[in-house]
Design a protein around this motif. Sequence first.
Motif, mmCIF file in Angstrom:
data_model
loop_
_atom_site.group_PDB
_atom_site.id
_atom_site.type_symbol
_atom_site.label_atom_id
_atom_site.label_comp_id
_atom_site.label_asym_id
_atom_site.label_seq_id
_atom_site.Cartn_x
_atom_site.Cartn_y
_atom_site.Cartn_z
ATOM 1 N N LEU A 104 89.563 60.798 -21.953
ATOM 2 C CA LEU A 104 88.780 61.598 -22.893
ATOM 3 C C LEU A 104 89.491 62.939 -22.989
ATOM 4 C CD1 LEU A 104 84.904 62.182 -22.677
ATOM 5 C CD2 LEU A 104 86.490 63.755 -23.725
ATOM 6 N N ALA A 105 90.024 63.253 -24.165
ATOM 7 C CA ALA A 105 90.710 64.532 -24.349
ATOM 8 C C ALA A 105 89.774 65.490 -25.057
ATOM 9 C CB ALA A 105 91.989 64.350 -25.162
ATOM 10 N N LEU A 106 89.842 66.735 -24.615
ATOM 11 C CA LEU A 106 88.912 67.737 -25.118
ATOM 12 C C LEU A 106 89.677 68.989 -25.517
ATOM 13 C CD1 LEU A 106 85.889 68.524 -25.378
ATOM 14 C CD2 LEU A 106 86.007 69.279 -23.007
ATOM 15 N N ALA A 107 89.318 69.537 -26.680
ATOM 16 C CA ALA A 107 89.861 70.829 -27.103
ATOM 17 C C ALA A 107 88.687 71.697 -27.518
ATOM 18 C CB ALA A 107 90.827 70.654 -28.278
ATOM 19 N N GLY A 108 88.651 72.901 -26.978
ATOM 20 C CA GLY A 108 87.580 73.825 -27.340
ATOM 21 C C GLY A 108 88.165 75.088 -27.951
ATOM 22 N N GLY A 109 87.508 75.588 -28.990
ATOM 23 C CA GLY A 109 88.003 76.776 -29.674
ATOM 24 C C GLY A 109 87.908 78.039 -28.833
ATOM 25 N N SER A 110 87.013 78.043 -27.853
ATOM 26 C CA SER A 110 86.885 79.183 -26.950
ATOM 27 C C SER A 110 86.471 78.658 -25.588
ATOM 28 C CB SER A 110 85.824 80.160 -27.467
ATOM 29 O OG SER A 110 84.545 79.549 -27.383
ATOM 30 N N SER A 111 86.588 79.496 -24.564
ATOM 31 C CA SER A 111 86.180 79.054 -23.222
ATOM 32 C C SER A 111 84.689 78.744 -23.175
ATOM 33 C CB SER A 111 86.502 80.141 -22.191
ATOM 34 O OG SER A 111 87.888 80.262 -22.039
ATOM 35 N N ALA A 112 83.888 79.571 -23.834
ATOM 36 C CA ALA A 112 82.442 79.344 -23.834
ATOM 37 C C ALA A 112 82.110 78.009 -24.496
ATOM 38 C CB ALA A 112 81.736 80.484 -24.556
ATOM 39 N N ARG A 113 82.777 77.750 -25.598
ATOM 40 C CA ARG A 113 82.552 76.503 -26.328
ATOM 41 C C ARG A 113 83.007 75.307 -25.489
ATOM 42 N NH1 ARG A 113 79.677 73.651 -28.628
ATOM 43 N NH2 ARG A 113 80.373 72.387 -30.366
ATOM 44 N N HIS A 114 84.152 75.487 -24.814
ATOM 45 C CA HIS A 114 84.687 74.436 -23.965
ATOM 46 C C HIS A 114 83.671 74.064 -22.887
ATOM 47 C CE1 HIS A 114 87.662 72.215 -21.622
ATOM 48 N NE2 HIS A 114 88.512 72.355 -22.610
ATOM 49 N N LEU A 115 83.047 75.077 -22.285
ATOM 50 C CA LEU A 115 82.045 74.831 -21.245
ATOM 51 C C LEU A 115 80.821 74.119 -21.810
ATOM 52 C CD1 LEU A 115 82.309 78.086 -19.100
ATOM 53 C CD2 LEU A 115 82.477 75.741 -18.234
ATOM 54 N N GLN A 116 80.438 74.484 -23.047
ATOM 55 C CA GLN A 116 79.313 73.781 -23.678
ATOM 56 C C GLN A 116 79.648 72.308 -23.886
ATOM 57 O OE1 GLN A 116 78.709 75.910 -27.333
ATOM 58 N NE2 GLN A 116 77.209 77.326 -26.449
ATOM 59 N N LEU A 117 80.897 72.052 -24.292
ATOM 60 C CA LEU A 117 81.294 70.662 -24.560
ATOM 61 C C LEU A 117 81.315 69.836 -23.275
ATOM 62 C CD1 LEU A 117 84.129 71.225 -27.211
ATOM 63 C CD2 LEU A 117 81.792 70.428 -27.604
ATOM 64 N N VAL A 118 81.818 70.406 -22.187
ATOM 65 C CA VAL A 118 81.830 69.612 -20.952
ATOM 66 C C VAL A 118 80.403 69.382 -20.440
ATOM 67 C CG1 VAL A 118 84.177 70.198 -20.239
ATOM 68 C CG2 VAL A 118 82.271 71.577 -19.412
ATOM 69 N N ALA A 119 79.516 70.347 -20.699
ATOM 70 C CA ALA A 119 78.112 70.133 -20.313
ATOM 71 C C ALA A 119 77.527 68.962 -21.097
ATOM 72 C CB ALA A 119 77.307 71.399 -20.567
#
Lengths: 151, 90
Positions: A104-119
């Motif tokens: 599962l590859a993940l790209a987030g536009g910001s660190s905050a967004r990245h953390l929301q996505l992993v949650a």
Amino acid sequence: MENTALPPLPDEAVLLSEDARDWREAVAAAGRALTASGATDAGYAVDMVRMIEEHGPYVVIAPGLALAHARPGPAVHRDGIAIVSLRDPVDFGHPYNDPVRVVLALAGGSSARHLQLVAEIANIFNDSDAVERLAAATSADEVRGILGASA
Amino acid sequence: MKILTLCGAGIGTSGILKVNAERVLQRLGITATVVAIDASMLESELEDAQVVLTGPEFVERIGRTFADVIVVENYFDTAELQRKLEDALG
């Protein structure tokens, strides 16, 4: 709701029964899928491989599943996820969770967004058989159904 | 109480450990602040932390500490996390 849900998972972001000889090829395939979906530059795949080279195979966070990602940066155009299932599982060198069948590859536009996505990802995978179902999935629609993602 | 979750970038696997640790702590009725960090933040964050949750690769990096270092195998298995947190905090 908009902010917590996973980003769309278009057909281009799903590669099923992919051939990969080793973990680098598996992560590179996931990077290609992210790029094909328009979420990232091709350089993001290189960054994802480098993360594992630098920090080890800790991205194999559950039996059979690698969560590949790099840091937000110019290579990320927008939030994105990609799913790659492997025809033949590959070892990442993890002491407990090898071999990997799904990346599962993940790209987030910001660190905050990245953390929301992993949650959000945790909500989907916690105490479930989602990895097995993704490994066995035969269509992008089926993958979207497992993740609760839109096309 | 402060609990750290540690990974390479501080925004990926440590984020999963953070949400799942918060979930388990709530289940156990324990109040704690859970902070997701990368290895570069260890020095500044470790001093007043009681517990560090991480994967096997990072144990060596943490080095000597008074905190309980918990190695998590399956990040999506909240029963494993609960058992290990109860052992450390009990």
